[in-house]
Design a protein around this motif. Structure first.
Motif, PDB file in Angstrom:
ATOM      1  N   LEU A 107      59.820  -5.410 -21.368  1.00  0.00           N
ATOM      2  CA  LEU A 107      60.183  -6.595 -20.598  1.00  0.00           C
ATOM      3  C   LEU A 107      59.167  -7.727 -20.732  1.00  0.00           C
ATOM      4  O   LEU A 107      59.523  -8.902 -20.627  1.00  0.00           O
ATOM      5  CB  LEU A 107      60.327  -6.238 -19.113  1.00  0.00           C
ATOM      6  CG  LEU A 107      61.489  -5.336 -18.741  1.00  0.00           C
ATOM      7  CD1 LEU A 107      61.387  -4.923 -17.274  1.00  0.00           C
ATOM      8  CD2 LEU A 107      62.811  -6.040 -19.005  1.00  0.00           C
ATOM      9  N   ASN A 108      57.899  -7.365 -20.921  1.00  0.00           N
ATOM     10  CA  ASN A 108      56.829  -8.364 -20.950  1.00  0.00           C
ATOM     11  C   ASN A 108      55.767  -7.940 -21.970  1.00  0.00           C
ATOM     12  O   ASN A 108      54.730  -7.406 -21.606  1.00  0.00           O
ATOM     13  CB  ASN A 108      56.216  -8.505 -19.552  1.00  0.00           C
ATOM     14  CG  ASN A 108      55.216  -9.626 -19.466  1.00  0.00           C
ATOM     15  OD1 ASN A 108      54.828 -10.214 -20.471  1.00  0.00           O
ATOM     16  ND2 ASN A 108      54.761  -9.910 -18.263  1.00  0.00           N
ATOM     17  N   GLU A 134      58.165  -9.052 -15.239  1.00  0.00           N
ATOM     18  CA  GLU A 134      58.546  -9.887 -16.381  1.00  0.00           C
ATOM     19  C   GLU A 134      57.635 -11.091 -16.585  1.00  0.00           C
ATOM     20  O   GLU A 134      57.524 -11.588 -17.708  1.00  0.00           O
ATOM     21  CB  GLU A 134      59.996 -10.382 -16.226  1.00  0.00           C
ATOM     22  CG  GLU A 134      61.027  -9.290 -16.259  1.00  0.00           C
ATOM     23  CD  GLU A 134      61.259  -8.612 -14.908  1.00  0.00           C
ATOM     24  OE1 GLU A 134      62.106  -7.720 -14.853  1.00  0.00           O
ATOM     25  OE2 GLU A 134      60.593  -8.969 -13.914  1.00  0.00           O
TER      26      GLU A 134
END
Length: 144
Positions: free
Chosen positions: A65-66, A35
């Motif tokens: 997530l990222n 993340e």
């Protein structure tokens, strides 16, 4: 630069991930969770269709997530079926024959890691209590 490494498959991939981690740490990299990573290396496997699917799912999950992370796909799946991965949110696909020599630093700079065995990672690196030693370079896809 903060990095995360996801490794699928055999002990050769695990040893390669140790090498990649050692090289990133030597250049000032700091391991972190997916993340918050600037760079995420996904070391893929191609022994079964399930392994390939798991790699695709991991890449999509990392991107979700990222979204700002640079995702580098490498390993057997990346070597055998790179067009499958290019259609995913990856920054770069790196074939097996150059994966231990190619990596990415922040800012888009490419580096070449030193050849040879180099220093062994110490116990506890990447959460392990033993070290792996690469005794083969390349793959004849015997496991598939």
């Amino acid at each position: 630069m903060k990095y995360a490494i996801l490794t699928f498959g055999c002990r050769t991939n695990q040893a390669d991930s140790f090498d990649l981690e050692r090289d990133l740490r030597a250049r000032g990299g700091e391991e972190t969770r997916v993340e918050s990573a600037d760079l995420v290396l996904v070391n893929t496997c191609s022994v079964t269709a399930t392994a390939e699917q798991a790699a695709r799912q991991a890449i999509r999950r990392v991107a979700r997530l990222n979204p700002r992370a640079r995702i580098v796909a490498t390993g057997c799946y990346a070597t055998r079926r790179s067009p499958d991965l290019v259609s995913l949110p990856v920054w770069r696909v790196v074939r097996n024959d150059i994966k231990t020599g190619v990596g990415v630093l922040g800012g888009g700079d490419t580096y070449v890691a030193p050849a040879g065995l180099g220093p062994m990672p110490g116990p506890g690196t990447r959460g392990r209590t033993l070290c792996l030693l690469r005794v083969q370079t390349g793959c004849n896809e015997g496991c598939t």
